[in-house]
Design a protein around this motif. Structure first.
Motif, PDB file in Angstrom:
ATOM      1  N   CYS A  71       0.845  -1.205   0.000  1.00  0.00           N
ATOM      2  CA  CYS A  71       0.000   0.000   0.000  1.00  0.00           C
ATOM      3  C   CYS A  71       0.878   1.252   0.000  1.00  0.00           C
ATOM      4  O   CYS A  71       2.053   1.201   0.346  1.00  0.00           O
ATOM      5  N   THR A  72       0.282   2.353  -0.388  1.00  0.00           N
ATOM      6  CA  THR A  72       0.953   3.654  -0.306  1.00  0.00           C
ATOM      7  C   THR A  72       0.333   4.424   0.847  1.00  0.00           C
ATOM      8  O   THR A  72      -0.878   4.705   0.836  1.00  0.00           O
ATOM      9  N   VAL A  73       1.145   4.742   1.853  1.00  0.00           N
ATOM     10  CA  VAL A  73       0.648   5.404   3.057  1.00  0.00           C
ATOM     11  C   VAL A  73       1.444   6.684   3.281  1.00  0.00           C
ATOM     12  O   VAL A  73       2.681   6.688   3.185  1.00  0.00           O
ATOM     13  N   SER A  74       0.740   7.754   3.597  1.00  0.00           N
ATOM     14  CA  SER A  74       1.413   9.034   3.845  1.00  0.00           C
ATOM     15  C   SER A  74       0.668   9.835   4.901  1.00  0.00           C
ATOM     16  O   SER A  74      -0.516   9.615   5.144  1.00  0.00           O
ATOM     17  N   VAL A  75       1.392  10.748   5.530  1.00  0.00           N
ATOM     18  CA  VAL A  75       0.810  11.718   6.455  1.00  0.00           C
ATOM     19  C   VAL A  75       0.765  13.048   5.728  1.00  0.00           C
ATOM     20  O   VAL A  75       1.778  13.501   5.173  1.00  0.00           O
ATOM     21  N   GLU A  76      -0.408  13.681   5.735  1.00  0.00           N
ATOM     22  CA  GLU A  76      -0.577  14.916   4.985  1.00  0.00           C
ATOM     23  C   GLU A  76      -1.003  16.058   5.902  1.00  0.00           C
ATOM     24  O   GLU A  76      -1.870  15.886   6.766  1.00  0.00           O
ATOM     25  N   ALA A  77      -0.376  17.195   5.713  1.00  0.00           N
ATOM     26  CA  ALA A  77      -0.793  18.416   6.407  1.00  0.00           C
ATOM     27  C   ALA A  77      -1.920  19.064   5.614  1.00  0.00           C
ATOM     28  O   ALA A  77      -1.956  18.978   4.383  1.00  0.00           O
ATOM     29  N   GLU A  78      -2.843  19.682   6.319  1.00  0.00           N
ATOM     30  CA  GLU A  78      -3.978  20.327   5.644  1.00  0.00           C
ATOM     31  C   GLU A  78      -3.471  21.447   4.745  1.00  0.00           C
ATOM     32  O   GLU A  78      -2.886  22.417   5.205  1.00  0.00           O
ATOM     33  N   GLY A  79      -3.684  21.258   3.433  1.00  0.00           N
ATOM     34  CA  GLY A  79      -3.255  22.252   2.476  1.00  0.00           C
ATOM     35  C   GLY A  79      -1.755  22.379   2.347  1.00  0.00           C
ATOM     36  O   GLY A  79      -1.250  23.440   1.941  1.00  0.00           O
ATOM     37  N   GLY A  80      -0.999  21.281   2.665  1.00  0.00           N
ATOM     38  CA  GLY A  80       0.450  21.420   2.636  1.00  0.00           C
ATOM     39  C   GLY A  80       1.201  20.144   2.359  1.00  0.00           C
ATOM     40  O   GLY A  80       0.819  19.341   1.500  1.00  0.00           O
ATOM     41  N   THR A  81       2.246  19.951   3.138  1.00  0.00           N
ATOM     42  CA  THR A  81       3.230  18.901   2.894  1.00  0.00           C
ATOM     43  C   THR A  81       2.691  17.499   3.139  1.00  0.00           C
ATOM     44  O   THR A  81       1.821  17.298   3.983  1.00  0.00           O
ATOM     45  N   ALA A  82       3.269  16.525   2.398  1.00  0.00           N
ATOM     46  CA  ALA A  82       2.960  15.111   2.602  1.00  0.00           C
ATOM     47  C   ALA A  82       4.240  14.372   2.971  1.00  0.00           C
ATOM     48  O   ALA A  82       5.322  14.672   2.447  1.00  0.00           O
ATOM     49  N   TYR A  83       4.130  13.430   3.880  1.00  0.00           N
ATOM     50  CA  TYR A  83       5.276  12.643   4.345  1.00  0.00           C
ATOM     51  C   TYR A  83       4.983  11.170   4.077  1.00  0.00           C
ATOM     52  O   TYR A  83       4.023  10.606   4.612  1.00  0.00           O
TER      53      TYR A  83
END
Length: 391
Positions: A71-83
């Motif tokens: 799977c592709t999993v990421s943490v995303e900031a609202e309206g911003g960066t993805a990790y």
């Protein structure tokens, strides 16, 4: 005559009852649905963020739940960066400390191996305060382990904890000898084959939550974590608990509260009844699809303590998990049977030699017992954990 008639009526009723019984197999038991389960916390501090993906299994099935990989999993900031998170196998996805901006909101975004897309709601960052202390008291003859914590700003209010346990124990008997498989003889047991002292561990399986919402001060006092029986091997020698503390939003607390009721408090009509688990994770193209889990964003506070056997009541005696009985004796020459019991019982048998039996400064045999009673390695590891501290 009247008695015979009464018996005949009972037999007829029993026959009618047995023919009227029908098995009840609700469709949900054999439902083919395998819903996505998302576990983890977005850690906004220095520690790693670990997200675990799995799927539900049917009640009637014999298959254990397993991780969802590829799977592709990421943490995303609202309206911003993805990790991006790196897959570790068995459904685990990890990224090092993110040190996120606490003024923003974050979510987890998932694209599964079958091309379905899921995301949690954007949630605020909650600051978790340090754990004040971990202790225990004696309740109903057992040890009740508890935690104390507080928030001077009165802004936490809702908490969740999980923990890892480690304990040192020993086998029933200490074996000083072993069988050399090449020489086919009993030899002194080397240090590399030590089998008396071991370490074992476990992780919390219950949901532990607490709230100070109804109090004037944000204080959690002696929140129960786990109970250790007075006969448990966990406190035979030395016990350690590593506790992790999470601050929750009110919505996250309500999710874990419902989860606790649904998984731990069912059993009779007087217990809490099942309720729909409404988390904050959704299928972006099919909002009606159930997804199990709730993603929070917080730093994680942890604390480790040790409890020594000497800290507990003297009368506590651990119960060994196997029925060992006293050791048997095997002689090189059994005067009754004229047989070599050492050869049959130990070298070619399953007996583990414990001590030597001597006569006039000569070894004439050995005491022995089963592997369950002499080798702790069947239930633990002899390697000392890196964090372990002896008293």
């Amino acid at each position: 005559m009247k008695g015979k008639r009464y018996i005949l009526i009972l037999l007829l009723l029993a026959g009618i009852y047995s023919t009227c019984k029908k098995p009840y197999n609700p469709k949900i038991v054999d439902s083919p649905n395998h819903y996505l389960v998302v576990e983890g916390v977005i850690n906004n501090g220095n520690d790693s963020t670990i997200i675990k993906l799995s799927r539900t299994v049917n009640i009637s099935g014999n298959v254990n739940t397993s991780g969802v990989d590829n799977c592709t999993v990421s943490v995303e900031a609202e309206g911003g960066t993805a990790y991006s998170l790196t897959p570790q196998g068995n459904g685990a996805y990890v990224t090092p400390g993110l040190n996120l901006d606490a003024s923003k909101k974050y979510r987890v975004h998932i694209i599964t191996n079958d091309s379905k897309e899921y995301a949690s709601d954007y949630v605020e960052v909650k600051k978790t305060q340090p754990i004040d202390s971990i202790g225990f008291y004696i309740k109903n003859g057992d040890a009740q382990v508890y935690v104390n914590t507080h928030d001077a700003t009165n802004s936490s209010r809702y908490y969740r904890w999980n923990f890892e346990e480690t304990w040192k124990f020993h086998s029933k008997y200490q074996s000083s000898y072993m069988v050399d498989p090449v020489k086919k003889e009993v030899v002194a047991r080397p240090f590399s084959e030590s089998s008396y002292y071991c370490f074992a561990g476990d992780k919390s399986t219950t949901i532990v939550i607490g709230s100070s919402a109804k109090l004037t001060q944000d204080v959690i006092f002696q929140q129960p974590l786990t109970t250790i029986a007075s006969t448990s091997e966990k406190v035979e020698m030395r016990y350690s608990i590593l506790l992790k503390q999470y601050a929750l939003t009110k919505e996250a607390y309500q999710f874990w509260e419902n989860m606790k009721k649904n998984t731990e408090q069912l059993g009779s009509i007087f217990d809490a009844q099942p309720s729909q688990l409404t988390g904050n994770i959704h299928n972006l193209k099919d909002p009606a699809e159930p997804v199990i889990g709730y993603i929070s964003v917080t730093n994680i506070q942890s604390k480790r303590v040790f409890i020594d056997n000497a800290d507990l009541p003297r009368g506590w005696v651990p119960k060994y998990p196997y029925d060992c009985g006293p050791p048997d004796t095997a002689l090189f020459f059994n005067p009754k049977t004229h047989q070599n019991d050492v050869l049959s019982m130990i070298i070619n048998g399953s007996g583990i030699p414990i001590t030597d039996v001597s006569q006039q400064n000569s070894t004439i045999g050995y005491t022995y017992s089963s592997i369950e009673c002499t080798d702790c390695r069947i239930r633990g590891r002899v390697q000392t954990p890196t964090f372990w501290i002896e008293r």
